[in-house]
Scaffold this motif. Structure first.
Motif, PDB file in Angstrom:
ATOM      1  N   ARG A 162       0.836  -1.210   0.000  1.00  8.07           N
ATOM      2  CA  ARG A 162       0.000   0.000   0.000  1.00  8.07           C
ATOM      3  C   ARG A 162       0.869   1.257   0.000  1.00  8.07           C
ATOM      4  NH1 ARG A 162      -2.500   1.277   5.135  1.00  8.07           N
ATOM      5  NH2 ARG A 162      -2.165  -0.891   5.639  1.00  8.07           N
ATOM      6  N   TRP A 163       1.920   1.237   0.805  1.00 10.98           N
ATOM      7  CA  TRP A 163       2.806   2.407   0.908  1.00 10.98           C
ATOM      8  C   TRP A 163       3.625   2.593  -0.367  1.00 10.98           C
ATOM      9  CZ3 TRP A 163       4.771   0.794   6.436  1.00 10.98           C
ATOM     10  CH2 TRP A 163       3.729   0.982   7.347  1.00 10.98           C
ATOM     11  N   ARG A 164       4.052   1.477  -0.959  1.00 10.37           N
ATOM     12  CA  ARG A 164       4.802   1.584  -2.224  1.00 10.37           C
ATOM     13  C   ARG A 164       3.910   2.226  -3.291  1.00 10.37           C
ATOM     14  NH1 ARG A 164       9.363  -1.708  -1.647  1.00 10.37           N
ATOM     15  NH2 ARG A 164       9.085  -3.495  -0.275  1.00 10.37           N
ATOM     16  N   ARG A 165       2.662   1.756  -3.359  1.00 12.03           N
ATOM     17  CA  ARG A 165       1.724   2.295  -4.360  1.00 12.03           C
ATOM     18  C   ARG A 165       1.581   3.807  -4.163  1.00 12.03           C
ATOM     19  NH1 ARG A 165      -2.317  -0.969  -3.289  1.00 12.03           N
ATOM     20  NH2 ARG A 165      -1.392  -2.670  -4.449  1.00 12.03           N
ATOM     21  N   ARG A 166       1.469   4.212  -2.916  1.00  9.07           N
ATOM     22  CA  ARG A 166       1.308   5.633  -2.603  1.00  9.07           C
ATOM     23  C   ARG A 166       2.552   6.436  -3.027  1.00  9.07           C
ATOM     24  NH1 ARG A 166      -0.565   7.872   3.295  1.00  9.07           N
ATOM     25  NH2 ARG A 166      -0.202  10.063   2.905  1.00  9.07           N
ATOM     26  N   LEU A 167       3.717   5.901  -2.702  1.00  3.63           N
ATOM     27  CA  LEU A 167       4.962   6.604  -3.058  1.00  3.63           C
ATOM     28  C   LEU A 167       5.076   6.793  -4.566  1.00  3.63           C
ATOM     29  CD1 LEU A 167       8.540   6.033  -1.722  1.00  3.63           C
ATOM     30  CD2 LEU A 167       8.119   6.000  -4.164  1.00  3.63           C
ATOM     31  N   TRP A 168       4.749   5.721  -5.320  1.00  2.12           N
ATOM     32  CA  TRP A 168       4.975   5.746  -6.767  1.00  2.12           C
ATOM     33  C   TRP A 168       3.838   6.382  -7.558  1.00  2.12           C
ATOM     34  CZ3 TRP A 168       9.480   4.780  -9.157  1.00  2.12           C
ATOM     35  CH2 TRP A 168      10.451   4.091  -8.451  1.00  2.12           C
ATOM     36  N   SER A 169       2.699   6.670  -6.893  1.00  2.36           N
ATOM     37  CA  SER A 169       1.491   7.048  -7.645  1.00  2.36           C
ATOM     38  C   SER A 169       1.699   8.239  -8.571  1.00  2.36           C
ATOM     39  CB  SER A 169       0.339   7.317  -6.681  1.00  2.36           C
ATOM     40  OG  SER A 169       0.688   8.427  -5.882  1.00  2.36           O
ATOM     41  N   ASP A 170       2.489   9.239  -8.181  1.00  4.67           N
ATOM     42  CA  ASP A 170       2.667  10.400  -9.060  1.00  4.67           C
ATOM     43  C   ASP A 170       4.142  10.761  -9.244  1.00  4.67           C
ATOM     44  OD1 ASP A 170       2.980  11.097  -6.470  1.00  4.67           O
ATOM     45  OD2 ASP A 170       1.779  12.916  -6.532  1.00  4.67           O
ATOM     46  N   VAL A 171       4.975   9.745  -9.263  1.00  2.00           N
ATOM     47  CA  VAL A 171       6.407   9.971  -9.495  1.00  2.00           C
ATOM     48  C   VAL A 171       6.611  10.429 -10.941  1.00  2.00           C
ATOM     49  CG1 VAL A 171       8.568   8.690  -9.899  1.00  2.00           C
ATOM     50  CG2 VAL A 171       7.401   8.492  -7.703  1.00  2.00           C
ATOM     51  N   LYS A 172       7.463  11.456 -11.072  1.00  5.29           N
ATOM     52  CA  LYS A 172       7.685  12.015 -12.416  1.00  5.29           C
ATOM     53  C   LYS A 172       9.006  11.540 -13.016  1.00  5.29           C
ATOM     54  CE  LYS A 172       4.801  16.043 -11.842  1.00  5.29           C
ATOM     55  NZ  LYS A 172       4.410  15.717 -10.446  1.00  5.29           N
ATOM     56  N   GLY A 173       8.959  11.200 -14.296  1.00  9.30           N
ATOM     57  CA  GLY A 173      10.146  10.838 -15.047  1.00  9.30           C
ATOM     58  C   GLY A 173      10.565  12.010 -15.908  1.00  9.30           C
ATOM     59  N   PRO A 174      11.204  11.769 -17.023  1.00  8.52           N
ATOM     60  CA  PRO A 174      11.439  10.424 -17.553  1.00  8.52           C
ATOM     61  C   PRO A 174      12.590   9.674 -16.879  1.00  8.52           C
ATOM     62  CG  PRO A 174      12.306  12.077 -19.077  1.00  8.52           C
ATOM     63  CD  PRO A 174      11.620  12.841 -17.984  1.00  8.52           C
ATOM     64  N   GLN A 175      13.566  10.373 -16.315  1.00  6.33           N
ATOM     65  CA  GLN A 175      14.737   9.666 -15.777  1.00  6.33           C
ATOM     66  C   GLN A 175      14.535   9.417 -14.285  1.00  6.33           C
ATOM     67  OE1 GLN A 175      17.155   8.432 -17.551  1.00  6.33           O
ATOM     68  NE2 GLN A 175      16.481   9.376 -19.470  1.00  6.33           N
ATOM     69  N   ILE A 176      14.401   8.140 -13.919  1.00 10.16           N
ATOM     70  CA  ILE A 176      14.170   7.776 -12.516  1.00 10.16           C
ATOM     71  C   ILE A 176      15.319   6.886 -12.037  1.00 10.16           C
ATOM     72  CG2 ILE A 176      12.635   6.519 -10.939  1.00 10.16           C
ATOM     73  CD1 ILE A 176      10.308   7.306 -12.798  1.00 10.16           C
ATOM     74  N   LEU A 177      15.777   7.142 -10.821  1.00  4.61           N
ATOM     75  CA  LEU A 177      16.788   6.279 -10.199  1.00  4.61           C
ATOM     76  C   LEU A 177      16.182   5.630  -8.971  1.00  4.61           C
ATOM     77  CD1 LEU A 177      19.741   5.239  -9.808  1.00  4.61           C
ATOM     78  CD2 LEU A 177      20.142   7.297  -8.423  1.00  4.61           C
ATOM     79  N   GLU A 178      16.265   4.294  -8.891  1.00  6.17           N
ATOM     80  CA  GLU A 178      15.935   3.629  -7.630  1.00  6.17           C
ATOM     81  C   GLU A 178      17.235   3.147  -6.980  1.00  6.17           C
ATOM     82  OE1 GLU A 178      13.160   0.259  -7.320  1.00  6.17           O
ATOM     83  OE2 GLU A 178      13.470   0.334  -5.143  1.00  6.17           O
ATOM     84  N   VAL A 179      17.442   3.577  -5.760  1.00  9.91           N
ATOM     85  CA  VAL A 179      18.655   3.233  -5.009  1.00  9.91           C
ATOM     86  C   VAL A 179      18.320   2.096  -4.038  1.00  9.91           C
ATOM     87  CG1 VAL A 179      20.307   4.116  -3.299  1.00  9.91           C
ATOM     88  CG2 VAL A 179      19.619   5.553  -5.229  1.00  9.91           C
ATOM     89  N   GLY A 180      19.128   1.044  -4.025  1.00  9.62           N
ATOM     90  CA  GLY A 180      18.878  -0.100  -3.141  1.00  9.62           C
ATOM     91  C   GLY A 180      17.643  -0.854  -3.602  1.00  9.62           C
ATOM     92  N   VAL A 181      17.649  -1.228  -4.866  1.00  8.96           N
ATOM     93  CA  VAL A 181      16.458  -1.848  -5.489  1.00  8.96           C
ATOM     94  C   VAL A 181      16.096  -3.184  -4.845  1.00  8.96           C
ATOM     95  CG1 VAL A 181      17.856  -2.906  -7.319  1.00  8.96           C
ATOM     96  CG2 VAL A 181      15.420  -2.506  -7.725  1.00  8.96           C
ATOM     97  N   GLY A 182      17.083  -3.828  -4.197  1.00  8.88           N
ATOM     98  CA  GLY A 182      16.808  -5.123  -3.561  1.00  8.88           C
ATOM     99  C   GLY A 182      16.369  -6.147  -4.591  1.00  8.88           C
ATOM    100  N   THR A 183      15.303  -6.886  -4.282  1.00 12.45           N
ATOM    101  CA  THR A 183      14.811  -7.919  -5.208  1.00 12.45           C
ATOM    102  C   THR A 183      13.814  -7.338  -6.218  1.00 12.45           C
ATOM    103  OG1 THR A 183      13.037  -8.511  -3.676  1.00 12.45           O
ATOM    104  CG2 THR A 183      15.106  -9.736  -3.463  1.00 12.45           C
ATOM    105  N   GLY A 184      13.658  -6.022  -6.210  1.00  8.41           N
ATOM    106  CA  GLY A 184      12.797  -5.376  -7.215  1.00  8.41           C
ATOM    107  C   GLY A 184      11.342  -5.252  -6.819  1.00  8.41           C
TER     108      GLY A 184
END
Ligand SMILES: C[S@@+](CC[C@H](N)C(=O)[O-])C[C@H]1O[C@@H](n2cnc3c(N)ncnc32)[C@H](O)[C@@H]1O
Length: 218
Positions: free
Chosen positions: A36-58
């Motif tokens: 639920r929290w991941r969905r909230r964080l990503w809901s309006d993330v703007k690109g086009p260039q996005i970096l995820e740090v510590g991606v873990g298992t994805g």
């Protein structure tokens, strides 16, 4: 600033060791809270260039915005190999690289948004890592974090301090980091802090890179 090479290697080894059981160990929390929290964080993330740090298992991959170009890094090759499998199974084209958050190999101001979830509990020098997030984020960009941290209540906080060495040796994660303070110490501008749970243990944080100082006073 110098990186603690020994502690960084130890962190990598810990995550290589637990990579195979990481998803299973987090399954309940993922199902009832984190998704639920991941969905909230990503809901309006703007690109086009996005970096995820510590991606873990994805685990954030299902929430990546369609059409964005995502680069994702992690210290642990064991975690990354699982992230690669997840990207393939979701037919996502993610640029996955092994890299240390404390010394990112990207030019300054490269990304529109930088995201990290449950990462700064385990980065050996969290302030150095957070500074790097600020450096690689474009001045008009945004940094979004989902983190757990030391409880607001002093008594609960002290219990977390006592239990912390056990948590680190089992899961590689410090449970008593003061991440909001660390973000400020790293010079990032905090835009919003959302308390997601009791005692302020889980938080969604939105920040901006440090204000660029002009080279000389005028
Ligand atoms: C608790 S896991 C979280 C994984 C993922 N972000 C998630 O939400 O499930 C922490 C991750 O941070 C990575 N990590 C720890 N220190 C790091 C560093 N210095 N640089 C890059 N990744 C790091 C670990 O290898 C691990 O994959």
């Amino acid at each position: 600033m110098s990186i603690d090479v020994g502690l960084t290697a130890k962190t990598r080894q810990r995550y290589d060791r637990i990579a195979g059981v990481y998803d299973a160990s987090e399954a309940m929390m993922e199902r009832f809270l984190y998704a639920r929290w991941r969905r909230r964080l990503w809901s309006d993330v703007k690109g086009p260039q996005i970096l995820e740090v510590g991606v873990g298992t994805g685990k954030n991959m299902p929430y990546y915005p369609a059409g964005a170009h995502v680069t994702a890094i992690d210290l642990s090759e064991g975690m990354l190999s699982r992230a690669r499998k997840r990207a393939n199974s979701l037919s996502l084209d993610v640029d996955l690289r092994q890299m240390d958050a404390q010394a990112l190999a990207f030019p300054s101001a490269s990304f529109d948004t930088v995201v990290a979830t449950f990462v700064f509990c385990s980065v050996p020098d969290p302030i150095a890592g957070l500074r790097e997030l600020g450096r690689v984020c474009k001045p008009e960009g945004e940094i979004r974090l989902l983190e757990h941290m030391r409880a607001r209540n002093e008594l609960v906080g002290r219990v977390m301090d006592i239990v912390n060495p056990i948590a680190v040796s089992i899961q590689g994660a410090n449970i008593n980091r003061q991440t909001v303070d660390n973000i400020q110490l790293a010079g990032l501008q905090i835009v919003r802090v959302v308390d997601l749970s009791v005692q302020g243990i889980f938080k969604l944080i939105v920040a901006k890179p440090p204000i660029q100082q002009s080279a000389a006073p005028r």
